[in-house]
Motif scaffolding. Structure first.
Motif, mmCIF file in Angstrom:
data_model
loop_
_atom_site.group_PDB
_atom_site.id
_atom_site.type_symbol
_atom_site.label_atom_id
_atom_site.label_comp_id
_atom_site.label_asym_id
_atom_site.label_seq_id
_atom_site.Cartn_x
_atom_site.Cartn_y
_atom_site.Cartn_z
ATOM 1 N N GLY A 238 0.859 -1.196 0.000
ATOM 2 C CA GLY A 238 0.000 0.000 0.000
ATOM 3 C C GLY A 238 0.881 1.227 0.000
ATOM 4 O O GLY A 238 1.950 1.221 -0.586
ATOM 5 N N GLY A 239 0.419 2.280 0.671
ATOM 6 C CA GLY A 239 1.300 3.415 0.915
ATOM 7 C C GLY A 239 1.003 4.700 0.175
ATOM 8 O O GLY A 239 1.648 5.721 0.453
ATOM 9 N N LEU A 240 0.054 4.684 -0.779
ATOM 10 C CA LEU A 240 -0.205 5.922 -1.534
ATOM 11 C C LEU A 240 -0.607 7.062 -0.596
ATOM 12 O O LEU A 240 -1.494 6.901 0.241
ATOM 13 N N GLY A 241 0.021 8.211 -0.771
ATOM 14 C CA GLY A 241 -0.241 9.347 0.106
ATOM 15 C C GLY A 241 -1.565 10.031 -0.204
ATOM 16 O O GLY A 241 -2.101 9.910 -1.302
ATOM 17 N N VAL A 242 -2.101 10.734 0.776
ATOM 18 C CA VAL A 242 -3.347 11.495 0.595
ATOM 19 C C VAL A 242 -3.089 12.950 0.990
ATOM 20 O O VAL A 242 -2.164 13.233 1.743
ATOM 21 N N PRO A 243 -3.915 13.882 0.514
ATOM 22 C CA PRO A 243 -3.725 15.282 0.906
ATOM 23 C C PRO A 243 -4.202 15.521 2.333
ATOM 24 O O PRO A 243 -5.331 15.180 2.666
ATOM 25 N N TYR A 244 -3.348 16.068 3.167
ATOM 26 C CA TYR A 244 -3.745 16.424 4.536
ATOM 27 C C TYR A 244 -4.026 17.923 4.649
ATOM 28 O O TYR A 244 -4.357 18.416 5.710
ATOM 29 N N GLY A 245 -3.809 18.629 3.521
ATOM 30 C CA GLY A 245 -4.218 20.033 3.508
ATOM 31 C C GLY A 245 -3.139 21.027 3.869
ATOM 32 O O GLY A 245 -3.459 22.179 4.165
ATOM 33 N N GLU A 246 -1.870 20.646 3.855
ATOM 34 C CA GLU A 246 -0.828 21.639 4.080
ATOM 35 C C GLU A 246 -0.843 22.648 2.948
ATOM 36 O O GLU A 246 -1.023 22.275 1.790
ATOM 37 N N ALA A 247 -0.606 23.908 3.300
ATOM 38 C CA ALA A 247 -0.658 24.964 2.289
ATOM 39 C C ALA A 247 0.414 24.741 1.220
ATOM 40 O O ALA A 247 0.172 24.928 0.025
ATOM 41 N N ASP A 248 1.605 24.304 1.648
ATOM 42 C CA ASP A 248 2.715 24.191 0.697
ATOM 43 C C ASP A 248 2.888 22.756 0.213
ATOM 44 O O ASP A 248 3.934 22.341 -0.248
ATOM 45 N N GLU A 249 1.803 22.004 0.331
ATOM 46 C CA GLU A 249 1.906 20.574 0.093
ATOM 47 C C GLU A 249 2.145 20.233 -1.379
ATOM 48 O O GLU A 249 1.584 20.846 -2.266
ATOM 49 N N VAL A 250 2.961 19.206 -1.606
ATOM 50 C CA VAL A 250 3.067 18.665 -2.959
ATOM 51 C C VAL A 250 1.796 17.863 -3.211
ATOM 52 O O VAL A 250 1.223 17.291 -2.288
ATOM 53 N N GLU A 251 1.384 17.829 -4.464
ATOM 54 C CA GLU A 251 0.134 17.129 -4.764
ATOM 55 C C GLU A 251 0.306 15.624 -4.582
ATOM 56 O O GLU A 251 1.340 15.072 -4.964
ATOM 57 N N ASN A 252 -0.713 14.982 -4.027
ATOM 58 C CA ASN A 252 -0.599 13.534 -3.844
ATOM 59 C C ASN A 252 -0.750 12.826 -5.183
ATOM 60 O O ASN A 252 -1.466 13.291 -6.065
ATOM 61 N N PRO A 253 -0.066 11.682 -5.346
ATOM 62 C CA PRO A 253 -0.125 10.998 -6.637
ATOM 63 C C PRO A 253 -1.514 10.427 -6.903
ATOM 64 O O PRO A 253 -2.159 9.905 -5.987
ATOM 65 N N HIS A 254 -1.977 10.563 -8.129
ATOM 66 C CA HIS A 254 -3.289 10.000 -8.481
ATOM 67 C C HIS A 254 -3.148 8.489 -8.691
ATOM 68 O O HIS A 254 -2.138 8.031 -9.229
ATOM 69 N N PRO A 255 -4.151 7.721 -8.296
ATOM 70 C CA PRO A 255 -4.082 6.268 -8.498
ATOM 71 C C PRO A 255 -3.778 5.876 -9.945
ATOM 72 O O PRO A 255 -3.088 4.887 -10.188
ATOM 73 N N GLU A 256 -4.297 6.666 -10.903
ATOM 74 C CA GLU A 256 -4.029 6.338 -12.326
ATOM 75 C C GLU A 256 -2.527 6.427 -12.625
ATOM 76 O O GLU A 256 -1.981 5.613 -13.366
ATOM 77 N N ALA A 257 -1.872 7.442 -12.044
ATOM 78 C CA ALA A 257 -0.430 7.605 -12.277
ATOM 79 C C ALA A 257 0.327 6.466 -11.590
ATOM 80 O O ALA A 257 1.319 5.942 -12.112
ATOM 81 N N TYR A 258 -0.181 6.082 -10.422
ATOM 82 C CA TYR A 258 0.442 4.979 -9.684
ATOM 83 C C TYR A 258 0.333 3.666 -10.476
ATOM 84 O O TYR A 258 1.319 2.945 -10.650
ATOM 85 N N THR A 259 -0.867 3.391 -10.989
ATOM 86 C CA THR A 259 -1.018 2.106 -11.683
ATOM 87 C C THR A 259 -0.270 2.107 -13.017
ATOM 88 O O THR A 259 0.114 1.053 -13.506
ATOM 89 N N GLU A 260 -0.036 3.301 -13.552
ATOM 90 C CA GLU A 260 0.796 3.397 -14.758
ATOM 91 C C GLU A 260 2.209 2.888 -14.423
ATOM 92 O O GLU A 260 2.819 2.136 -15.181
ATOM 93 N N VAL A 261 2.710 3.303 -13.250
ATOM 94 C CA VAL A 261 4.029 2.830 -12.798
ATOM 95 C C VAL A 261 3.995 1.307 -12.645
ATOM 96 O O VAL A 261 4.911 0.596 -13.070
ATOM 97 N N VAL A 262 2.902 0.807 -12.061
ATOM 98 C CA VAL A 262 2.784 -0.646 -11.864
ATOM 99 C C VAL A 262 2.808 -1.363 -13.212
ATOM 100 O O VAL A 262 3.539 -2.336 -13.402
ATOM 101 N N ARG A 263 1.988 -0.862 -14.151
ATOM 102 C CA ARG A 263 1.938 -1.487 -15.483
ATOM 103 C C ARG A 263 3.325 -1.525 -16.131
ATOM 104 O O ARG A 263 3.746 -2.537 -16.680
ATOM 105 N N ASN A 264 4.037 -0.375 -16.028
ATOM 106 C CA ASN A 264 5.339 -0.270 -16.708
ATOM 107 C C ASN A 264 6.413 -1.129 -16.060
ATOM 108 O O ASN A 264 7.361 -1.538 -16.719
ATOM 109 N N THR A 265 6.300 -1.366 -14.752
ATOM 110 C CA THR A 265 7.385 -2.084 -14.081
ATOM 111 C C THR A 265 7.062 -3.569 -13.878
ATOM 112 O O THR A 265 7.953 -4.413 -13.968
ATOM 113 N N LEU A 266 5.796 -3.879 -13.593
ATOM 114 C CA LEU A 266 5.444 -5.258 -13.243
ATOM 115 C C LEU A 266 4.520 -5.926 -14.261
ATOM 116 O O LEU A 266 4.346 -7.146 -14.235
ATOM 117 N N GLY A 267 3.924 -5.102 -15.138
ATOM 118 C CA GLY A 267 2.864 -5.577 -16.031
ATOM 119 C C GLY A 267 3.279 -6.740 -16.918
ATOM 120 O O GLY A 267 2.500 -7.665 -17.145
#
Ligand code: LLP
Length: 424
Positions: A238-267
């Protein structure tokens, strides 16, 4: 995205005003939104389309039976880490063939319970554990399906207390030893080795560590296969981050972008894939509602002393975690902001939810709402200071239900016993 919004000047969970729940159950309390849980589960599942994949919700993030039953109805499996969580998952109607059992310290009775329940697989964290599972499974006349949890030694770039995939962490089998242990698992009686498992950390805001870890694991699978070993299943953790609302926060990764990584590395490996998201499903599905007891003004700030404490939500204390906190009544546009610390009633400086926040003027009896408290909130609560565990409420459209009632102080004290010499 969640379903906690202002309507008519008051914060609602879906169609239910949080102040009405406060009137009914008192404060503090947790509220979970069915629509948010559903949405998050579906966004994640949709991102896996076309893959031979299973989503096993990490029960440790939120183990309320109503939450588990809601997810079970959506088709979720479960990642459990104790006999207790396994009992909960089964009681919530999660099918055994959709349950994986992780954790570094499984005890004999838990292993036996897992084997007798016929779960999908046990993720093995060490060689002694593998030997133990083999012995128990032979004794029971069963075959244990296991995956080896490997430690890919990558830096997840998250808080040190929730990073798990580095050399020197207590998790997983050392990289160099994996081929040997895999061969051993193939030869051991009572064991069917299905594949590998990994989990590199929690609240990851960057996909690069996943790319590194999964690429390393893909190479490992090729190595194992070149030695004639069979790898059918990969548990990607698991481990995908979620937004906790910090003003200067980096955007959390979207599941689609995450699964793209999965497809490219493990698919390309053609294995079945298992995912163990916890926070991504439950985090923004829950809030903690608390009432201001006192607004104490000092020279440079106001302390809002609230009735929830670090025993109810320990994340800020334990990890220095940021949680966005808002008022239950919608502040007028352009309202003046003052400097506040939001603190609990417990006699420790660490009992602080927010420091130096810009906040609308607030007075005693006002309700505050701590957001993103649906994961690792209620499950990590304690009765420190003999404070009873607080209720959990679930909303669904216009309906709501108390899904865990408030404990009483009598419940806590009733667990204690006086020895003979004090009760005579
Ligand atoms: N799988 C395994 C093997 C895990 O150890 C964990 C979390 C998960 C899945 C789920 O990770 P998630 O998707 O929720 O990030 N109490 C801490 C978080 C501890 C996470 C422990 N392991 C916190 O409040 O931030």
């Amino acid at each position: 995205m969640d379903f906690f919004n202002y309507k008519n000047g008051h914060l609602h969970g879906e169609g239910v005003a949080l102040k009405d729940i406060a009137d009914e159950v008192g404060t503090p309390f947790y509220v979970y939104s069915t629509a948010t849980l559903t949405r998050h589960f579906e966004v994640f599942s949709d991102a896996l389309r076309g893959m031979n994949a299973m989503v096993c919700f990490a029960v440790k993030a939120n183990s309320n039976q109503a939450v588990l039953t809601t997810l079970a109805a959506l088709g979720a499996g479960a990642d459990v880490v104790s006999g207790g969580e396994l009992t909960r998952a089964l009681k919530a109607n999660i099918k055994p063939h959709r349950i994986v059992f992780s954790g570094v310290g499984k005890q004999d009775d838990e292993i036996e319970f897992a084997l007798n329940s016929g779960i999908k697989q046990i993720n093995v964290e060490s060689e002694p554990e593998l030997d133990r599972i083999s012995a128990i499974s032979v004794r029971l006349g069963k075959t244990a399906t296991v995956a080896l949890r490997v430690n890919p030694d990558v830096d997840a770039g998250t808080h040190e207390k929730i990073t798990t995939g580095r050399k020197g962490n207590k998790f997983g089998i050392d990289w160099e030893r994996v081929p040997e242990v895999y061969q051993k698992a193939t030869d051991l009686p009572g064991i069917h080795i299905a594949g590998l498992a990994m989990h590199i950390g929690s609240q990851l805001m960057d996909l690069e560590p996943y790319r590194q870890a999964y690429s390393r694991v893909a190479e490992l699978v090729e190595t194992l296969r070149s030695r004639g070993l069979t790898v059918e299943v990969l548990d990607a953790g698991g481990g995908l981050g979620v937004p906790y609302g910090e003003a200067d926060e980096v955007e959390n990764p979207h599941p689609e972008a995450y699964t793209e990584v999965v497809r490219n590395t493990l698919g390309h490996l053609g294995t079945e894939l298992i995912f163990e998201p916890g926070r991504m499903i439950a985090g923004n599905s829950g809030v903690l509602v608390t009432r201001v007891i006192y607004a104490k003004k000092s020279t440079d700030k106001t302390f809002l002393i609230v009735d929830a404490g670090m025993n109810d939500l320990i994340r800020p204390t334990l990890y220095g975690a940021f949680h966005n906190i808002i008022t239950e009544t919608q502040p007028p546009p352009g309202a003046d902001l003052i400097n506040v610390d939001i603190v609990g009633p417990i006699c420790e400086t660490g009992d602080t939810f927010a420091k130096d926040r810009k906040f609308p003027e607030t007075k005693a009896n006002d309700l505050l709402v701590v957001r993103t408290a649906g994961a690792y909130g209620a499950v990590q609560s304690s009765t420190y200071n003999t404070r009873a565990l607080i209720p959990e409420v679930m909303v669904n459209g216009d309906r709501h239900c108390v899904v865990r009632k408030r404990m009483s102080v009598e419940d806590i004290i009733a667990l204690d016993r006086l020895p003979d010499w004090l009760s005579e």
